[in-house]
Structures are given as structure tokens and as C-alpha cells.
Design a protein around this motif. Sequence first.
Motif, PDB file in Angstrom:
ATOM      1  N   LEU A 291     106.617 -32.465  21.925  1.00  0.00           N
ATOM      2  CA  LEU A 291     106.829 -32.371  23.370  1.00  0.00           C
ATOM      3  C   LEU A 291     105.911 -33.342  24.084  1.00  0.00           C
ATOM      4  CD1 LEU A 291     108.081 -30.833  25.858  1.00  0.00           C
ATOM      5  CD2 LEU A 291     106.014 -29.414  25.809  1.00  0.00           C
ATOM      6  N   ALA A 292     106.491 -34.144  24.987  1.00  0.00           N
ATOM      7  CA  ALA A 292     105.709 -34.991  25.887  1.00  0.00           C
ATOM      8  C   ALA A 292     106.000 -34.553  27.317  1.00  0.00           C
ATOM      9  CB  ALA A 292     106.062 -36.460  25.705  1.00  0.00           C
ATOM     10  N   ILE A 293     104.973 -34.181  28.046  1.00  0.00           N
ATOM     11  CA  ILE A 293     105.098 -33.887  29.474  1.00  0.00           C
ATOM     12  C   ILE A 293     104.897 -35.206  30.206  1.00  0.00           C
ATOM     13  CG2 ILE A 293     104.064 -32.682  31.436  1.00  0.00           C
ATOM     14  CD1 ILE A 293     103.343 -30.417  29.485  1.00  0.00           C
ATOM     15  N   THR A 294     105.949 -35.659  30.886  1.00  0.00           N
ATOM     16  CA  THR A 294     105.949 -37.007  31.472  1.00  0.00           C
ATOM     17  C   THR A 294     106.103 -36.922  32.989  1.00  0.00           C
ATOM     18  OG1 THR A 294     108.329 -37.179  31.051  1.00  0.00           O
ATOM     19  CG2 THR A 294     106.856 -38.070  29.372  1.00  0.00           C
ATOM     20  N   ASP A 295     105.144 -36.325  33.646  1.00  0.00           N
ATOM     21  CA  ASP A 295     105.208 -36.220  35.098  1.00  0.00           C
ATOM     22  C   ASP A 295     105.112 -37.589  35.748  1.00  0.00           C
ATOM     23  OD1 ASP A 295     105.508 -33.427  35.834  1.00  0.00           O
ATOM     24  OD2 ASP A 295     103.597 -33.113  34.822  1.00  0.00           O
TER      25      ASP A 295
END
Length: 290
Positions: A35-39
Motif C-alpha cells: 500500500l502506498a498512500i499518495t496524498d
Amino acid sequence: MSVLIDFHTHTTASDGALSPAALLQRARDRDIRLLAITDHDTVAGYQAAVAQYNPSGNALRLVPGVELSCVWSGVTVHVVGLGMDCEHPVFVAGLARLAAARTERARVIGERLAKLGFPGALEGALQEAGASQVGRPHFAAWMLARGHVDSLTRAFDRYLGRGKPGDVKAFWPELAEVTAWIVQAGGVAVLAHPLKYALTRSKLRRLVADFVAAGGSAVEILNGRQTPDQSRQLRLLALEAGLEVSAGSDFHQESSWGAEVGVELRHLGGLRGVWQRWLPPQDCPSVEVT
């Protein structure tokens, strides 16, 4: 056995509906491996998730991520960064520059909306954003809350979408600069959702060529819900440019129109997935695409 990953997601740190902790739990519940959180223009969501993350006995792995705003030939473009050092001085300085650009952009959007008869738009958007990076969705939420529009879609269609008064893009840095920040911080630069820019085929190829020249190494071939034909177009684009590929849901909130967190790895034939940096070889697909 299917493998789920997601290299494009958003939280309340930018314009997503779930907190970083809630998104992390949702990914766990769905047995997502990577999982990459890419805000948008911030790593605050990723950093908050790291603080909540206990890798012990957990198959889920968090990959540092961000989605950076920039311009290319007058078009707003997004570049996803994966695996970079979030404390690298060049990257930190770049994020500070984007934060300042976002603040100035919000000021101009507020001024334009005020001229259209919506005073207080900037203050309202900032209140909606809270600790998040202020953006057009916050202006839309304020307009809906004040009764100026009857839906978020209406706010974008009339005031905030492409070509409308609230579509302000002059403050973003150039594509080459943003790509370089990611690469210098040891990350992988991914051209996000290439078909969303509505470019002609020749312009899209020029964009990709400039992106590669700047150090970009991958392109998203799956972003949310798209047709098989769109996926084929993007696979061909990646093959022609010799790029790696990435995939994500572009998850913002639970909805009937948006994709759920997690995408299943597809058989990619001659393409290399960026996820191969973090997944063991036996979990990576290799069957030829027809």
C-alpha cells in the motif's frame, strides 16, 4: 492465488474521506500486500499511517508515497512518487514549495469565486480543509454547505472544473522539476493517470518522452475504474517508451462510482511492474497478455 496492491490512494491529509489509520485498516481487511498512500503534495498521510503501523505478523507493507502537482505545456499533470526518502532535503524543499503554491492558488480561486458572487470562499475552503492540504474539493464542499450548488459535481461543472474560473494551474512547478525531486530522493517517479489529461496521441507521447528525459521511469496502466481498451492503450504506451508500470485505485472515498482500495495484479507480458521492487518474485505475474 491473486495478489492485491495499491499504489495510488488518498486520505484526509489531502482530499480523501478516510483518515490514514482508517485507510490502513481497510487495506488490512482486504488483505492488500503493498500500500502506498499518495496524498496530493504531502506525505503527512503516509507518515501518520507509519505511526499506526506495526509490521510484526502483518502481510501488509507500507511504501512511501505522494502525488505531486506540476505543469507540462500548460497542462496540469500529476506525478506519483514511490519509495523515496521523505526526509531528503531536496524532496522536503519541494514539498514546501508546493505547499506555498497551493496556498497562493487557493487565494486566487477565492478571489475569482468572490467576483462571481461567492464572498468568503477562501475562508470557507480553509475551514473545510482543516489540517489537510487545501484544494478545489474543499471549495466545492463549502459551496455545497452554503447552498450555492446542489451537488459537488455541480460545483466542478460550473465553477471549479477544467476551463472554469476555479481551474488555476499557473503556480505549479514544471514536470521536470517535480520528477527530479522524487528521483533525487531515491524514489520511483510514476506518470499518474495519463489518459485523464485528454491529450492527443502525439502530445501524450511528447509528455512521456519529456517525463523519461527528466528521470521518470514508470506509468500508471491501471487507475481506478477504466475500460479494457484504455488499459491496452496504456500498456502499449509503456511498451513503446520502455517504461515500468504501476497500478492503483485512486481511492478517495467509498462510493458507487469509485474503485475500492486494492487492485489485482494483472498478467503484464513484457512489462515490469514497479511493485517488483517490494514483492517476492513468486508473487509477481509473468504470463503473456493477448
